[in-house]
Design a protein around this motif. Sequence first.
Motif, PDB file in Angstrom:
ATOM      1  N   PRO A  66      40.993  37.350  32.121  1.00 48.63           N
ATOM      2  CA  PRO A  66      41.718  38.416  32.817  1.00 48.63           C
ATOM      3  C   PRO A  66      40.778  39.415  33.481  1.00 48.63           C
ATOM      4  O   PRO A  66      39.693  39.708  32.984  1.00 48.63           O
ATOM      5  CB  PRO A  66      42.506  39.081  31.688  1.00 48.63           C
ATOM      6  CG  PRO A  66      41.612  38.909  30.487  1.00 48.63           C
ATOM      7  CD  PRO A  66      40.932  37.574  30.659  1.00 48.63           C
ATOM      8  N   MET A  67      41.206  39.923  34.614  1.00 47.43           N
ATOM      9  CA  MET A  67      40.435  40.928  35.343  1.00 47.43           C
ATOM     10  C   MET A  67      41.268  42.172  35.619  1.00 47.43           C
ATOM     11  O   MET A  67      42.442  42.058  35.978  1.00 47.43           O
ATOM     12  CB  MET A  67      39.951  40.375  36.690  1.00 47.43           C
ATOM     13  CG  MET A  67      38.822  39.386  36.628  1.00 47.43           C
ATOM     14  SD  MET A  67      38.344  38.914  38.320  1.00 47.43           S
ATOM     15  CE  MET A  67      36.845  37.993  38.012  1.00 47.43           C
ATOM     16  N   THR A  68      40.651  43.325  35.473  1.00 42.16           N
ATOM     17  CA  THR A  68      41.261  44.560  35.945  1.00 42.16           C
ATOM     18  C   THR A  68      41.043  44.658  37.457  1.00 42.16           C
ATOM     19  O   THR A  68      40.270  43.870  38.038  1.00 42.16           O
ATOM     20  CB  THR A  68      40.642  45.783  35.266  1.00 42.16           C
ATOM     21  OG1 THR A  68      39.257  45.858  35.663  1.00 42.16           O
ATOM     22  CG2 THR A  68      40.736  45.689  33.752  1.00 42.16           C
ATOM     23  N   LYS A  69      41.694  45.612  38.094  1.00 42.81           N
ATOM     24  CA  LYS A  69      41.522  45.816  39.537  1.00 42.81           C
ATOM     25  C   LYS A  69      40.060  46.132  39.859  1.00 42.81           C
ATOM     26  O   LYS A  69      39.496  45.583  40.819  1.00 42.81           O
ATOM     27  CB  LYS A  69      42.414  46.967  40.015  1.00 42.81           C
ATOM     28  CG  LYS A  69      42.428  47.181  41.530  1.00 42.81           C
ATOM     29  CD  LYS A  69      43.450  48.255  41.902  1.00 42.81           C
ATOM     30  CE  LYS A  69      43.603  48.371  43.422  1.00 42.81           C
ATOM     31  NZ  LYS A  69      42.420  48.950  44.063  1.00 42.81           N
ATOM     32  N   GLU A  70      39.436  46.968  39.039  1.00 49.56           N
ATOM     33  CA  GLU A  70      38.031  47.337  39.280  1.00 49.56           C
ATOM     34  C   GLU A  70      37.114  46.129  39.099  1.00 49.56           C
ATOM     35  O   GLU A  70      36.181  45.913  39.893  1.00 49.56           O
ATOM     36  CB  GLU A  70      37.621  48.464  38.327  1.00 49.56           C
ATOM     37  CG  GLU A  70      38.316  49.793  38.574  1.00 49.56           C
ATOM     38  CD  GLU A  70      39.772  49.797  38.124  1.00 49.56           C
ATOM     39  OE1 GLU A  70      40.153  48.938  37.282  1.00 49.56           O
ATOM     40  OE2 GLU A  70      40.531  50.655  38.624  1.00 49.56           O
ATOM     41  N   GLU A  71      37.367  45.328  38.070  1.00 51.64           N
ATOM     42  CA  GLU A  71      36.541  44.140  37.825  1.00 51.64           C
ATOM     43  C   GLU A  71      36.707  43.130  38.956  1.00 51.64           C
ATOM     44  O   GLU A  71      35.729  42.519  39.411  1.00 51.64           O
ATOM     45  CB  GLU A  71      36.920  43.504  36.482  1.00 51.64           C
ATOM     46  CG  GLU A  71      36.456  44.310  35.287  1.00 51.64           C
ATOM     47  CD  GLU A  71      37.057  43.811  33.984  1.00 51.64           C
ATOM     48  OE1 GLU A  71      36.434  44.016  32.931  1.00 51.64           O
ATOM     49  OE2 GLU A  71      38.170  43.214  34.011  1.00 51.64           O
ATOM     50  N   TYR A  72      37.941  42.970  39.418  1.00 57.03           N
ATOM     51  CA  TYR A  72      38.185  42.027  40.506  1.00 57.03           C
ATOM     52  C   TYR A  72      37.485  42.464  41.784  1.00 57.03           C
ATOM     53  O   TYR A  72      36.843  41.645  42.466  1.00 57.03           O
ATOM     54  CB  TYR A  72      39.679  41.873  40.772  1.00 57.03           C
ATOM     55  CG  TYR A  72      39.953  41.061  42.019  1.00 57.03           C
ATOM     56  CD1 TYR A  72      39.809  39.672  42.009  1.00 57.03           C
ATOM     57  CD2 TYR A  72      40.298  41.672  43.219  1.00 57.03           C
ATOM     58  CE1 TYR A  72      40.022  38.924  43.159  1.00 57.03           C
ATOM     59  CE2 TYR A  72      40.522  40.935  44.371  1.00 57.03           C
ATOM     60  CZ  TYR A  72      40.377  39.560  44.336  1.00 57.03           C
ATOM     61  OH  TYR A  72      40.568  38.819  45.480  1.00 57.03           O
ATOM     62  N   THR A  80      43.946  36.630  44.916  1.00 55.77           N
ATOM     63  CA  THR A  80      44.965  37.054  43.960  1.00 55.77           C
ATOM     64  C   THR A  80      46.320  36.428  44.269  1.00 55.77           C
ATOM     65  O   THR A  80      47.228  36.459  43.435  1.00 55.77           O
ATOM     66  CB  THR A  80      45.103  38.589  43.923  1.00 55.77           C
ATOM     67  OG1 THR A  80      45.444  39.069  45.224  1.00 55.77           O
ATOM     68  CG2 THR A  80      43.807  39.224  43.470  1.00 55.77           C
ATOM     69  N   LYS A 128      48.712  38.717  29.132  1.00 58.78           N
ATOM     70  CA  LYS A 128      47.820  38.692  27.977  1.00 58.78           C
ATOM     71  C   LYS A 128      48.652  38.688  26.693  1.00 58.78           C
ATOM     72  O   LYS A 128      49.852  38.971  26.709  1.00 58.78           O
ATOM     73  CB  LYS A 128      46.896  39.912  28.019  1.00 58.78           C
ATOM     74  CG  LYS A 128      45.954  39.907  29.220  1.00 58.78           C
ATOM     75  CD  LYS A 128      45.302  41.254  29.452  1.00 58.78           C
ATOM     76  CE  LYS A 128      44.322  41.614  28.359  1.00 58.78           C
ATOM     77  NZ  LYS A 128      43.560  42.843  28.707  1.00 58.78           N
ATOM     78  N   GLU A 157      50.426  42.612  28.488  1.00 62.76           N
ATOM     79  CA  GLU A 157      49.911  43.249  29.702  1.00 62.76           C
ATOM     80  C   GLU A 157      49.621  42.195  30.778  1.00 62.76           C
ATOM     81  O   GLU A 157      49.088  41.116  30.488  1.00 62.76           O
ATOM     82  CB  GLU A 157      48.626  44.003  29.363  1.00 62.76           C
ATOM     83  CG  GLU A 157      47.950  44.675  30.552  1.00 62.76           C
ATOM     84  CD  GLU A 157      46.595  45.268  30.178  1.00 62.76           C
ATOM     85  OE1 GLU A 157      45.819  45.591  31.089  1.00 62.76           O
ATOM     86  OE2 GLU A 157      46.319  45.383  28.965  1.00 62.76           O
ATOM     87  N   PRO A 170      47.388  41.101  33.799  1.00 64.22           N
ATOM     88  CA  PRO A 170      46.112  41.414  34.457  1.00 64.22           C
ATOM     89  C   PRO A 170      46.282  41.540  35.967  1.00 64.22           C
ATOM     90  O   PRO A 170      47.269  41.072  36.544  1.00 64.22           O
ATOM     91  CB  PRO A 170      45.236  40.207  34.104  1.00 64.22           C
ATOM     92  CG  PRO A 170      45.914  39.544  32.958  1.00 64.22           C
ATOM     93  CD  PRO A 170      47.378  39.798  33.150  1.00 64.22           C
ATOM     94  N   TYR A 171      45.300  42.132  36.610  1.00 62.26           N
ATOM     95  CA  TYR A 171      45.309  42.247  38.076  1.00 62.26           C
ATOM     96  C   TYR A 171      45.003  40.894  38.709  1.00 62.26           C
ATOM     97  O   TYR A 171      45.536  40.541  39.760  1.00 62.26           O
ATOM     98  CB  TYR A 171      44.284  43.289  38.519  1.00 62.26           C
ATOM     99  CG  TYR A 171      44.312  43.562  40.001  1.00 62.26           C
ATOM    100  CD1 TYR A 171      45.280  44.420  40.534  1.00 62.26           C
ATOM    101  CD2 TYR A 171      43.387  42.975  40.856  1.00 62.26           C
ATOM    102  CE1 TYR A 171      45.321  44.677  41.901  1.00 62.26           C
ATOM    103  CE2 TYR A 171      43.419  43.226  42.225  1.00 62.26           C
ATOM    104  CZ  TYR A 171      44.400  44.078  42.737  1.00 62.26           C
ATOM    105  OH  TYR A 171      44.440  44.321  44.080  1.00 62.26           O
TER     106      TYR A 171
END
Length: 433
Positions: A191-197, A238, A249, A253, A255-256
Amino acid sequence: MTVKIIGAGLAGSEAAYQLAKRGIKVDLYEMRPKKMTDAHQTNMFAELVCSNSLRAIDITNAVGLLKHEMQELDSLIIKAANFASIPAGGSLAVDREKFSLFVEKELTNSEFITIHREEVTKLDEDVYTIIAAGPLVSSSLFMEIEKLIGKQDLHFFDAIAPVIMKDSINMDICYLKNRYDKGEAAYINCPMTKEEYESFYYELINAQKVQPKDFENNVFEGCMPVEVMAERGIQTLTFGPLKPVGLEKPNGELPYAVVQLRRDDAANSMYNIVGFQTSLSWGEQKRIVRMIPGLENAEIVRYGVIHRNTYIESPNILNDSFQVINSKKIFFAGQISGVEGYVESAASGLNAAIQMASLVNENKLVPFPNETMMGSLAKYVSTPNKSFVPMHANFGIIPELNYKHKKKERKEIYARRANDALLKFKEENHELF
């Protein structure tokens, strides 16, 4: 009577099996290991050089329907895949080595098949021949094919996704899940957050790529490298291979973005990154892959590589039986013939072999009904098309229903119609089956 088959990949292996089971002698030529290609790793028959997945199983999916038809026709490739299958949710994935060994054993043990480990450099139009040399055809044979068809061959490139050791994946971050929880949880999800992506995205599009040779500049959509896809826009991934929908998850939740990994072997020790075909340099692959959450210590056991693929402009060359229009004893099969994908390549080999058997024994061709996926693929590669590119199985190439129906039932109706058409075809040509 002996039929010459050039290439022991998916199409050639299937064709050899189909002819042999009908009592027709086969000379099967495979140039590996005497001469290797840029993509093959072994000298085994039917080597899966890219993904280890034969895609969807459900017959309401086009490739699932194609597999069903092939199974009804006693396909060697489908038997091998079922034997070597490993968990993959709603898809048919295989252990590569078990799969190839099954195919090779079956062909080696046939009294009707003589195997020649040598390169074919000449074509004889007076010899019954199936050219199943694959998209990595040798330069000598390529020139012979060019002389045979009198047309300029087309080129595109393919990119292979990296394969990672399972024990190097951080399962404290990643989780097992199939999209929408369909079937057994067989995919590892990162999984990735928006910032990580966004950080991953900008590094990906600016990473160093291996520069393609001149003949590799015509990119085929179905083999689009992930970094080329990403260059089309920040949200492209995406809505494509990193789509998170249905991959919540464990805590619920969403993920982005989600990078999925699919099991690659029966021992469950290796996983390939889904949709990550790539032409990045090996050093950049390692750096970029390790930016993915959960893969920070990823051990890459097989890097993505770029290699040439060749296919003929088949609508100008083939009829709907994969026979060369101007050379009646020569047939093409596999990706070089204008189909795209593992299953489709094997299906073309099966089709070409049945047509060859009918030609040899009955002096006629027996094209498959257009209502079947087998027939639709053959029709596609033989129908004039100003912008022809290789095609995978899909419901867009089969005849539409000519009566009112519910849209949600359409694919089920297609599947039933195809099954009925195939059964009727087998009855009408019982001497071949």
